[in-house]
Design a protein around this motif. Structure first.
Motif: not given
Length: 452
Positions: A361-378
């Motif tokens: 799955f690839n999720v696309y949107s506007n480049s202005s939202l790409a200045n942050k990334s998100y990671n999941l930790v359990n």
């Protein structure tokens, strides 16, 4: 004495003869009006004095009824003019009733009052009632809607050779039918002296909810997540392929919600879904669509990594082999769904595909939202081992045979966090779920049935 009596008799004779003569005179003056409309009687602005009943009906019908049936309602649109004749609406006046009322006016009075009304008439105006049927107008407007109303067409987007291709949106049109009908009805008055009714119909331009301009803002991949199902058999693999393909190309506009069940639909044999292993509570069974929880789980992980929160997500009762604890999202038609709402300022485009038994799955949107990334930790903060195996005698099983009713399950408690990363630093550590997986002891049934 006799002389006085004769005088009185003579006077009485004179009075009687005079009264008889006066009555005869009144009768003579009124008799010819018996079959005619009395003087100064009008229907509307039409004087029908001295006319017979038949003549009056003919005159009134000619002026009013015939005239009104020549009138039209003309509705103008940019493309054409729609016309409706009053005859189609059964437009009519109560001619017979009005003329009969005019003809009978004064004729029930005493002889003297009739005479007086004829000699010194007072203007009597009888107004007719105008009626019509709106069905033909309603039908006309309904047909206009069929010709005029066009549903706007949303723009669409897809990826080809690594690039976005956008098909432009198309505007729609809506006839303001309620307003049009109300305006027409306000102008149908029955006035024969007024011209035809002409009205410019209002047609509203309706923009598509998904426009080319909005989709042009989708230009960057925000997140990606892949899941391997290489060990899956044909049935499970088929189900994963079908579910993954049904989500590919989905667009979620800002504020819109996504439903996994609503998008994928019911998993049936008619759609090509196959029976495959599926977790039901703490046991594994077989059902159509088995395996698609791996699809909903992969989507869940991709969506979380694009900074979109879920509005409905359920974890399995037992751990899944294809994802770490706390990161799964199970679905079941009619009971469990996976949902989220696009809380971003821009549209979201979901690309999903399968290659070499790996779903992505690839999720696309506007480049202005790409200045942050998100990671999941359990964080597994509790794990309870199952107790000793329970053995149950079963008289339905042959002696010497065993059947595992419940496999052992460790009871887990796990918290899952989403880390927000900017410029290589974790700037936020957010708890997104706190899940518990059931603890189950192993249960084995031992056959006690003696074979004869």
């Amino acid at each position: 004495m006799k002389k006085n009596v004769r005088i009185i008799i003579i006077l009485l004779l004179i009075v009687v003869l005079g009264a008889s003569g006066f009555y005869a005179y009144l009768n003579y003056c009124t008799k010819k009006w018996t079959s005619l409309v009395y003087p100064d009687v009008k229907i509307g602005d039409l004087d029908i004095s001295g006319k017979t009943l038949a003549q009056a009906k003919d005159i009134v019908s000619q002026k009013y009824q015939s005239t009104i049936l020549k009138k039209n309602v003309n509705i103008k649109t940019p493309q054409k003019t729609y016309s409706l004749n009053f005859s189609k609406m059964s437009a009519k006046y109560n001619v017979d009733e009005a003329v009969t009322q005019a003809f009978n006016y004064g004729k029930d009075l005493s002889l003297y009052k009739r005479y007086k009304l004829i000699r010194n008439p007072e203007v009597k105006v009888i107004n007719m009632k105008f009626t019509y049927d709106t069905k033909a107008l309603t039908d006309l407007i309904s047909n206009m809607k069929k010709e005029i109303n066009i549903t706007p067409k949303n723009a669409s987007i897809y990826r080809s050779s690594g690039n976005f291709v956008i098909t432009p949106d198309k505007k729609g049109y809506t006839l303001m039918d309620d307003k049009l009908k109300k305006e027409i009805l306000s102008k149908i008055t029955g006035d024969i002296n007024s011209p035809d009714i002409s009205i410019n119909a209002e047609i509203k331009t309706v923009s598509a909810s998904v426009t080319k301009e909005k989709l042009k803002t989708v230009n960057t991949r925000l997140s990606s997540f892949s899941s391997n199902f290489s060990t899956s058999a044909y049935g499970r693999s088929t189900n994963i392929n079908l579910a993954t393909n049904s989500i590919n190309g989905t667009i979620i506009m800002p504020g819109e919600s996504f439903s996994f069940n609503g998008t994928v639909g019911k998993r049936t044999a008619a759609k090509g879904y196959q029976p495959a292993p599926v977790d039901i509570g703490t046991k594994v069974s077989s059902d159509y669509g088995g395996g698609i929880c791996q699809v909903s789980t992969a989507l869940y992980n991709a969506i979380l990594r694009s900074n979109i929160k879920s509005t409905e997500r359920n974890h399995h009762s037992i751990p899944s082999t294809y994802i770490p604890l706390g990161l799964d999202a199970t679905v079941d038609w009619g009971t469990l769904d996976y949902k989220f709402t696009n809380t971003l300022k821009y549209p979201v485009f979901i690309e999903s595909f399968v290659s070499n038994k790996i779903l992505t799955f690839n999720v696309y949107s506007n480049s202005s939202l790409a200045n942050k990334s998100y990671n999941l930790v359990n964080d597994i903060y509790d794990a309870v081992q199952p107790g000793p195996t329970q053995y149950i005698d079963d008289a339905t099983l042959p002696v010497g045979s065993i059947s595992q009713e419940q496999f052992p399950l460790i009871g887990y408690k796990v918290r899952t966090y989403k880390d927000t990363i900017q410029n290589g630093n974790v700037i936020n550590h957010e708890l997104i779920s706190n899940d518990s997986y059931q603890l189950k002891d192993e249960v084995i049934r031992i056959g006690t049935k003696k074979v004869k």
